[in-house]
Scaffold this active site. Structure first.
Site, PDB file in Angstrom:
ATOM      1  N   GLU A 287       2.155   5.901 -10.615  1.00 14.04           N
ATOM      2  CA  GLU A 287       0.999   6.731 -10.232  1.00 14.04           C
ATOM      3  C   GLU A 287       0.738   7.851 -11.234  1.00 14.04           C
ATOM      4  OE1 GLU A 287       1.309   7.988  -6.121  1.00 14.04           O
ATOM      5  OE2 GLU A 287       0.899   5.953  -5.416  1.00 14.04           O
TER       6      GLU A 287
ATOM      7  N   ASN B 299       7.182   8.410  -6.554  1.00 10.51           N
ATOM      8  CA  ASN B 299       7.114   9.730  -7.182  1.00 10.51           C
ATOM      9  C   ASN B 299       8.476  10.160  -7.718  1.00 10.51           C
ATOM     10  OD1 ASN B 299       4.453   9.740  -6.384  1.00 10.51           O
ATOM     11  ND2 ASN B 299       4.782  11.050  -4.604  1.00 10.51           N
TER      12      ASN B 299
ATOM     13  N   GLU C 117       2.363  -0.811  -3.938  1.00  8.21           N
ATOM     14  CA  GLU C 117       2.550   0.067  -2.775  1.00  8.21           C
ATOM     15  C   GLU C 117       1.380  -0.181  -1.843  1.00  8.21           C
ATOM     16  OE1 GLU C 117       3.481   4.233  -3.259  1.00  8.21           O
ATOM     17  OE2 GLU C 117       4.590   3.837  -5.103  1.00  8.21           O
TER      18      GLU C 117
ATOM     19  N   TYR D 163      -2.853   3.184   0.936  1.00  9.23           N
ATOM     20  CA  TYR D 163      -2.303   3.503   2.258  1.00  9.23           C
ATOM     21  C   TYR D 163      -3.469   3.750   3.206  1.00  9.23           C
ATOM     22  CZ  TYR D 163       2.174   4.129  -0.101  1.00  9.23           C
ATOM     23  OH  TYR D 163       3.324   3.924  -0.827  1.00  9.23           O
TER      24      TYR D 163
HETATM   25  O1  AHR Z   1       5.610   5.488  -0.902  1.00  5.60           O
HETATM   26  C1  AHR Z   1       5.535   6.877  -0.813  1.00  5.60           C
HETATM   27  C2  AHR Z   1       4.907   7.505  -2.047  1.00  5.60           C
HETATM   28  O2  AHR Z   1       3.561   7.143  -2.105  1.00  5.60           O
HETATM   29  C3  AHR Z   1       5.459   7.066  -3.378  1.00  5.60           C
HETATM   30  O3  AHR Z   1       6.565   7.795  -3.776  1.00  5.60           O
HETATM   31  C4  AHR Z   1       4.311   7.332  -4.302  1.00  5.60           C
HETATM   32  O4  AHR Z   1       4.298   6.454  -5.405  1.00  5.60           O
HETATM   33  C5  AHR Z   1       3.079   7.204  -3.429  1.00  5.60           C
HETATM   34  O5  AHR Z   1       2.214   8.262  -3.577  1.00  5.60           O
END
Ligand code: AHR
Length: 507
Positions: A173, A72, A292, A244
């Site tokens: 993103e 971000n 990510e 995630y």
């Molecule tokens: O990795 C943490 C954050 O997760 C990153 O800055 C962003 O790209 C994602 O939402």
């Protein structure tokens, strides 16, 4: 004890293991850069201010590439702030994480650090608040040898040789409403395509990664990938995916089965990319940069940025402390990435130090390994050669999120140069140990006693909530699994509940 069986045959491969699967990520976020990789006042800092203890752990982790500078953060970043004499660099507000950045680390420091860590750089450009020209300027600064404004400025800043960075991310993103300069898929498709086209005019050899979705449950998922690729297809090499996972609302079973989601995510992005390939009647394939991925407890207080007039430098942010179950999930996510080696061309564990990271540091003090460090390091060190297709017969476990799933998951790699087959296996059942049997006949060429040694380590603890700390990161480490043995034409091993294992077979 329940029994599971694996079937593998060296004739059936998925593709070569790609070293880039073991990438990581350093963002200007929290204490990842400042107090993470860079802390000039630290007793173990080198002449450039980099923590040598963190460098050593990065090498031990086996990270092959490092994405930078965000995340971000990149969507509000002015890269020019981070070059030239440090005392003249401005401090800027970082809107993404409500912090201040003194710009003591920028492109040149990052590249110096990459060389010391022995990792390939992966650079992201700002397509949030900026556009084509600023991306071109950065590329010129990094990759043009000399004789132009930006390349000569790099040389004047003490970096004579061009960096020749290969991997470039076209923003970050951009589908997310939280992103500075968030765009619709049509707006982003135009900007990314024009940026890519122009960047290739400077350096046709670069590999470009266009933004895919920031999660598979984004409302635009699927449509975003197809729309963006319909425009950018001829100018880019990879499309990104981010994911995630965390134990949400105490639902341990679904969390342990997170790789089911990653498998589905990869298959869906592949399908979207191949749909565009079909429409375009193109021979080219777009692969995935899973740049990510990790376990991240994003609903915890650690993930909430400061507010109001408080704009600290390097606040403690996203400093998740991982337990044994988290490490098993990380190991399983790597299994998923490897099993898709035909289409996942690059991946980045997010992130490397302090911020949702396998490596933690104390300011002025120790650096230590989190639980998640272990499966990553062992897989990165041992997954070589070709990824084999694996057939799995296993008991199932029930999950709220994915229904009934196999309790055992595994991937295998075979390296004919070293004469080794490596198995990476998880038992994701929360309570049941399982006996695993692997038919070795095809692997050993149907000759008897052709396997000369079996070595296995397992990562497990009876209390799966155990976490490492700076005082104790060694109570739970991967240990030899003495149940591993050859029984006739089978390898047999017991896998405790919530465990990750590595088995090396020499032949
Ligand atoms: O990795 C943490 C954050 O997760 C990153 O800055 C962003 O790209 C994602 O939402």
């Amino acid at each position: 004890m329940a029994t599971a069986r694996l079937h593998l045959d060296p004739a059936f491969t998925v593709g070569p293991v790609r070293p880039r699967t073991f990438g990581a990520f350093v963002e200007h976020l929290g204490r990842c850069v400042y107090e993470g990789i860079f802390e000039p006042e630290h007793p173990e800092a080198d002449d450039d201010g980099f923590r040598t203890d963190v460098l050593a752990l990065t090498r031990e982790l086996g990270a092959t590439s490092v994405r930078y500078p965000g995340g971000n953060f990149v969507s509000g970043y002015r890269w020019e702030d981070g070059i030239g004499p440090v005392e003249k660099r401005p401090t800027r507000l970082d809107l993404a994480w409500h912090s201040s950045d003194p710009n003591h680390v920028g492109v040149d420091e990052y590249m110096t650090w990459c060389a010391k860590a022995g990792v390939e750089p992966m650079m992201a450009v700002n397509l949030g608040t900026r556009g084509v020209q600023e991306a071109l300027d950065l590329l010129e600064y990094c990759n043009v040898p000399s004789g132009t404004y930006w390349s000569d400025l790099r040389r004047a800043n003490g970096h004579e040789e061009p960096y020749r960075i290969k991997m470039w991310c076209l923003g970050n993103e951009m589908d997310g409403p939280w992103q500075i300069g968030h765009k619709t898929e049509h707006e982003y498709a135009r900007l990314a395509t024009e940026t890519a086209r122009a960047m290739r005019m400077i350096d046709p050899s670069i590999e470009l990664i266009v933004c895919g979705s920031s999660a598979s449950d984004m409302p635009t998922f699927g449509r975003w990938e197809a729309t963006v690729l319909e425009e950018a297809y001829d100018y880019v090499d990879m499309i990104s995916a981010h994911a995630y996972y965390w134990e949400k609302d105490g639902d341990l079973n679904s969390f342990l089965a997170s790789a089911v989601n990653m498998d589905h995510f990869i298959d869906s992005v592949t399908a979207a990319a191949d749909y565009v390939r079909a429409v375009k009647k193109s021979d080219k394939r777009i692969n995935i940069s899973f740049d990510e991925w990790n376990v991240w407890y994003m609903d915890r207080a650690e993930s909430v940025p400061p507010t109001g007039d408080d704009w600290p430098v390097a606040p403690k942010l996203l400093e998740d402390h991982y337990n044994v179950a988290d490490a098993v999930v990380v190991g399983n996510l790597l299994i998923s990435l490897l099993r898709h080696t035909d289409r996942v061309a690059s991946a980045s564990l997010a992130q490397l130090v302090n911020v949702i990271a396998p490596i933690m540091t104390e300011k002025g003090g120790r650096a230590y390994r989190q639980t998640t460090f272990h499966p990553f390091a062992i897989t990165a060190a041992n997954a070589t050669g070709d990824v084999l297709q694996v057939g799995i017969d296993a008991p199932t476990m029930t999950t709220t999120r994915f229904g009934d799933v196999k309790a055992i998951d595994a991937v295998a790699t075979r390296d004919t140069d070293t004469g080794t087959t490596n198995l990476f296996v998880v038992n994701r059942a929360p309570e049941e140990a399982t006996e695993l049997r692997v038919d070795l006949r095809a692997l050993s060429g149907f000759a008897e006693n052709n396997i000369s040694s079996v070595q296995a380590v397992t990562y497990h603890h009876d209390d799966h909530t155990w976490q490492a700390t700076a005082d104790d990161d060694t109570t739970v480490v991967p240990t030899a699994n003495k149940t591993a043995r050859i029984d006739g034409h089978e390898l047999v091993i017991e896998l405790p509940a919530i465990s990750w294992s590595h088995i090396a077979l020499s032949h």
